[in-house]
Design a protein around this motif. Structure first.
Motif, mmCIF file in Angstrom:
data_model
loop_
_atom_site.group_PDB
_atom_site.id
_atom_site.type_symbol
_atom_site.label_atom_id
_atom_site.label_comp_id
_atom_site.label_asym_id
_atom_site.label_seq_id
_atom_site.Cartn_x
_atom_site.Cartn_y
_atom_site.Cartn_z
ATOM 1 N N GLY A 152 70.458 21.526 58.810
ATOM 2 C CA GLY A 152 71.249 20.372 58.396
ATOM 3 C C GLY A 152 70.405 19.292 57.754
ATOM 4 N N ILE A 153 69.143 19.166 58.199
ATOM 5 C CA ILE A 153 68.254 18.156 57.628
ATOM 6 C C ILE A 153 67.921 18.507 56.175
ATOM 7 N N GLU A 154 67.652 19.816 55.952
ATOM 8 C CA GLU A 154 67.374 20.239 54.582
ATOM 9 C C GLU A 154 68.605 20.065 53.708
ATOM 10 N N LEU A 155 69.754 20.260 54.307
ATOM 11 C CA LEU A 155 71.004 20.080 53.562
ATOM 12 C C LEU A 155 71.149 18.635 53.112
ATOM 13 N N MET A 156 70.790 17.713 54.016
ATOM 14 C CA MET A 156 70.862 16.287 53.638
ATOM 15 C C MET A 156 69.887 15.993 52.517
ATOM 16 N N ALA A 157 68.683 16.584 52.617
ATOM 17 C CA ALA A 157 67.707 16.365 51.558
ATOM 18 C C ALA A 157 68.231 16.898 50.232
ATOM 19 N N MET A 158 68.941 18.012 50.309
ATOM 20 C CA MET A 158 69.443 18.621 49.083
ATOM 21 C C MET A 158 70.484 17.731 48.428
ATOM 22 N N ILE A 159 71.338 17.126 49.239
ATOM 23 C CA ILE A 159 72.391 16.292 48.680
ATOM 24 C C ILE A 159 71.818 14.933 48.246
ATOM 25 N N GLY A 160 70.710 14.534 48.860
ATOM 26 C CA GLY A 160 70.111 13.237 48.573
ATOM 27 C C GLY A 160 69.514 13.159 47.180
ATOM 28 N N LEU B 154 83.328 35.113 59.664
ATOM 29 C CA LEU B 154 83.772 34.547 58.387
ATOM 30 C C LEU B 154 83.341 35.482 57.266
ATOM 31 N N PRO B 155 84.050 35.493 56.135
ATOM 32 C CA PRO B 155 83.499 36.157 54.959
ATOM 33 C C PRO B 155 82.477 35.244 54.274
ATOM 34 N N VAL B 156 81.302 35.767 53.995
ATOM 35 C CA VAL B 156 80.222 34.952 53.425
ATOM 36 C C VAL B 156 79.982 35.377 51.975
ATOM 37 N N ASP B 157 79.790 34.387 51.108
ATOM 38 C CA ASP B 157 79.526 34.686 49.699
ATOM 39 C C ASP B 157 78.041 34.780 49.402
ATOM 40 N N VAL B 158 77.264 33.812 49.871
ATOM 41 C CA VAL B 158 75.841 33.798 49.545
ATOM 42 C C VAL B 158 75.058 33.588 50.836
ATOM 43 N N TYR B 159 74.028 34.389 51.020
ATOM 44 C CA TYR B 159 73.113 34.218 52.158
ATOM 45 C C TYR B 159 71.826 33.594 51.639
ATOM 46 N N VAL B 160 71.301 32.624 52.346
ATOM 47 C CA VAL B 160 70.042 31.989 51.958
ATOM 48 C C VAL B 160 69.022 32.256 53.060
ATOM 49 N N PRO B 161 67.965 32.998 52.779
ATOM 50 C CA PRO B 161 66.934 33.186 53.794
ATOM 51 C C PRO B 161 66.047 31.959 53.917
ATOM 52 N N GLY B 162 65.297 31.898 54.984
ATOM 53 C CA GLY B 162 64.396 30.761 55.199
ATOM 54 C C GLY B 162 64.673 30.105 56.525
ATOM 55 N N CYS B 163 63.656 29.468 57.075
ATOM 56 C CA CYS B 163 63.816 28.878 58.410
ATOM 57 C C CYS B 163 63.089 27.552 58.503
ATOM 58 N N PRO B 164 63.687 26.441 58.073
ATOM 59 C CA PRO B 164 64.887 26.413 57.250
ATOM 60 C C PRO B 164 64.544 26.656 55.785
ATOM 61 N N PRO B 165 65.530 27.026 54.955
ATOM 62 C CA PRO B 165 65.239 27.208 53.533
ATOM 63 C C PRO B 165 64.938 25.879 52.866
ATOM 64 N N ARG B 166 64.116 25.941 51.834
ATOM 65 C CA ARG B 166 63.867 24.721 51.055
ATOM 66 C C ARG B 166 65.155 24.322 50.344
ATOM 67 N N PRO B 167 65.307 23.034 50.054
ATOM 68 C CA PRO B 167 66.505 22.630 49.307
ATOM 69 C C PRO B 167 66.633 23.366 47.975
ATOM 70 N N ASP B 168 65.492 23.712 47.358
ATOM 71 C CA ASP B 168 65.558 24.461 46.101
ATOM 72 C C ASP B 168 66.274 25.786 46.302
ATOM 73 N N ALA B 169 65.989 26.416 47.446
ATOM 74 C CA ALA B 169 66.590 27.723 47.703
ATOM 75 C C ALA B 169 68.101 27.600 47.842
ATOM 76 N N VAL B 170 68.539 26.515 48.457
ATOM 77 C CA VAL B 170 69.988 26.352 48.625
ATOM 78 C C VAL B 170 70.623 25.994 47.288
ATOM 79 N N ILE B 171 69.903 25.215 46.477
ATOM 80 C CA ILE B 171 70.429 24.927 45.139
ATOM 81 C C ILE B 171 70.541 26.229 44.352
#
Lengths: 176, 204
Positions: free
Chosen positions: B44-52, B128-145
């Motif tokens: 969730g922290i990386e997610l915030m960074a991604m949106i920031g 749930l049905p999932v569309d995209v899986y992102v590996p990483g622990c946690p993934p970098r914001p770039d990876a989620v983008i």
């Protein structure tokens, strides 16, 4: 008067053993049958008015396997004390201290939930001793050392979730 | 989509753009993904960074994070999903209006990750049905983008108009109101009592 002297004075007459603790806390071991009496005396006579936690350590496959630990805090004397007792058997049981310190209610419920230790006479706002975190009909105790990390029935929680969800789904779409 | 019907007489005197309706709809959808951030742990922290502002998801039109599932069409499951949280997670998914997509962010939500445990959902695709899986622990914001860009490519390939004209219920195929039973195949199945056979598909 040091913590140990104060505790020894309060626990006079009980069989007492002093254990080493790596962090320097006074660490006393009593017989399982004496735990409740010891806790009551420590609270009333030694000034330990607060219970920080009640937990257990599973020494499986040693027997007796559970070391039940009580961490006590005295605000007026600014010191802490740890008390432990050994219990064993298939259904380990020990007297409750939840009526001495209401704060121990959750701790005892969690300890029961994770280790299956029966706290005799436990009464809390939830009533009798109940599971705290796991589903109430769960049959196993996850923090025991003989519990596999994937669980004894790995799909149990999934099946429960699925059944609950499916029933809800059928209920919501009953008119369709 | 009720207003999308063929134009009887186009006024050729005025400027107009010609395109396929599918492309137009997909263009709109893919560039205005509204994420529902389900931050369950460190992801969730990386997610915030991604949106920031530093990684700035607004460049991809997906910065409008709403905390009501009714307003979202992209569920980002960011973190460890426990069985106690599974009910809430599925409810959030069901409350989101169609069309909707799911990103499983991080190894925990993709496969359970290091929590090979009795209490953790071994991959949110169990519920749930999932569309995209992102590996990483946690993934970098770039990876989620990157995952969001892959999702945009996926949305480009969808055919919403054909689906609509064929009379198909949009619910079907998009995952909501469907249950695919997927027991935990990562562990030995001994001792499990099946409610239904594996892979059974239940439609309303």
């Amino acid at each position: 008067m040091s913590t140990l002297e104060r505790a020894r004075a309060a626990l006079a007459g009980l069989e007492l053993q002093e254990l080493p603790a790596r962090d320097g806390t006074v660490f006393l071991q009593v017989a399982a049958a004496d735990v409740r009496e010891a806790c009551r005396r420590l609270r009333d006579a030694a000034g330990f008015e607060s219970n920080t936690f009640v937990t257990a350590i599973d020494r499986y496959p040693a027997e007796p396997r559970f070391q039940v630990c009580y961490q006590l805090l005295s605000v007026q004397h600014n010191d802490r004390l740890r008390l432990c007792a050994w219990i064993g058997g298939e259904r380990p049981r020990i007297d409750t201290v939840a009526d001495l310190w209401p704060g121990a209610q959750y701790a005892e419920r969690e300890c029961y939930d994770m280790f299956g230790i029966q706290f005799l006479g436990h009464q809390s706002e939830a009533g009798e001793l109940k599971r705290l975190l796991m589903p109430e009909d769960y049959d196993h105790f996850p923090l025991r050392k003989d519990f596999p990390h994937q669980g004894i029935e790995p799909d149990k929680l999934y099946n429960e979730w699925f059944q609950r969800r499916f029933q809800r789904h059928e209920r919501e779409h009953a008119d369709v | 989509m009720g207003s999308l019907r063929p134009v009887e007489e186009a006024n050729v005197q005025q400027d107009f753009l010609a395109t396929r309706v599918d492309e137009l709809i997909n263009w709109g959808r893919k560039n205005s993904l509204w994420p529902m951030p389900l931050g369950l742990s460190c992801c969730g922290i990386e997610l915030m960074a991604m949106i920031g502002p530093k990684f700035d998801l607004a460049r991809f039109g997906a910065e409008a994070a709403r905390f009501s599932p009714r307003q979202c069409d992209l569920l980002v499951v960011a973190g460890t999903l426990t069985w106690k949280m599974a009910e809430a997670c599925r409810t959030i998914y069901d409350q989101m209006p169609d069309p909707k997509w799911v990103i499983a962010m991080g190894v925990c939500s993709s496969s359970g990750g290091m929590y090979d445990s009795y209490s953790v959902v071994q991959g949110v695709d169990m519920i749930l049905p999932v569309d995209v899986y992102v590996p990483g622990c946690p993934p970098r914001p770039d990876a989620v983008i990157d995952a969001i860009m892959k999702l945009q490519k996926k949305i480009e390939r969808e055919q919403p108009l054909r689906l609509r004209l064929s009379g198909a219920n949009l619910d079907h195929g998009l995952g909501s109101n469907t249950f695919v039973r997927a027991p935990n195949t990562a562990v030995a199945t001994h001792g499990s009592h099946d409610v239904l056979a594996a892979g059974d598909r239940i439609l309303p």
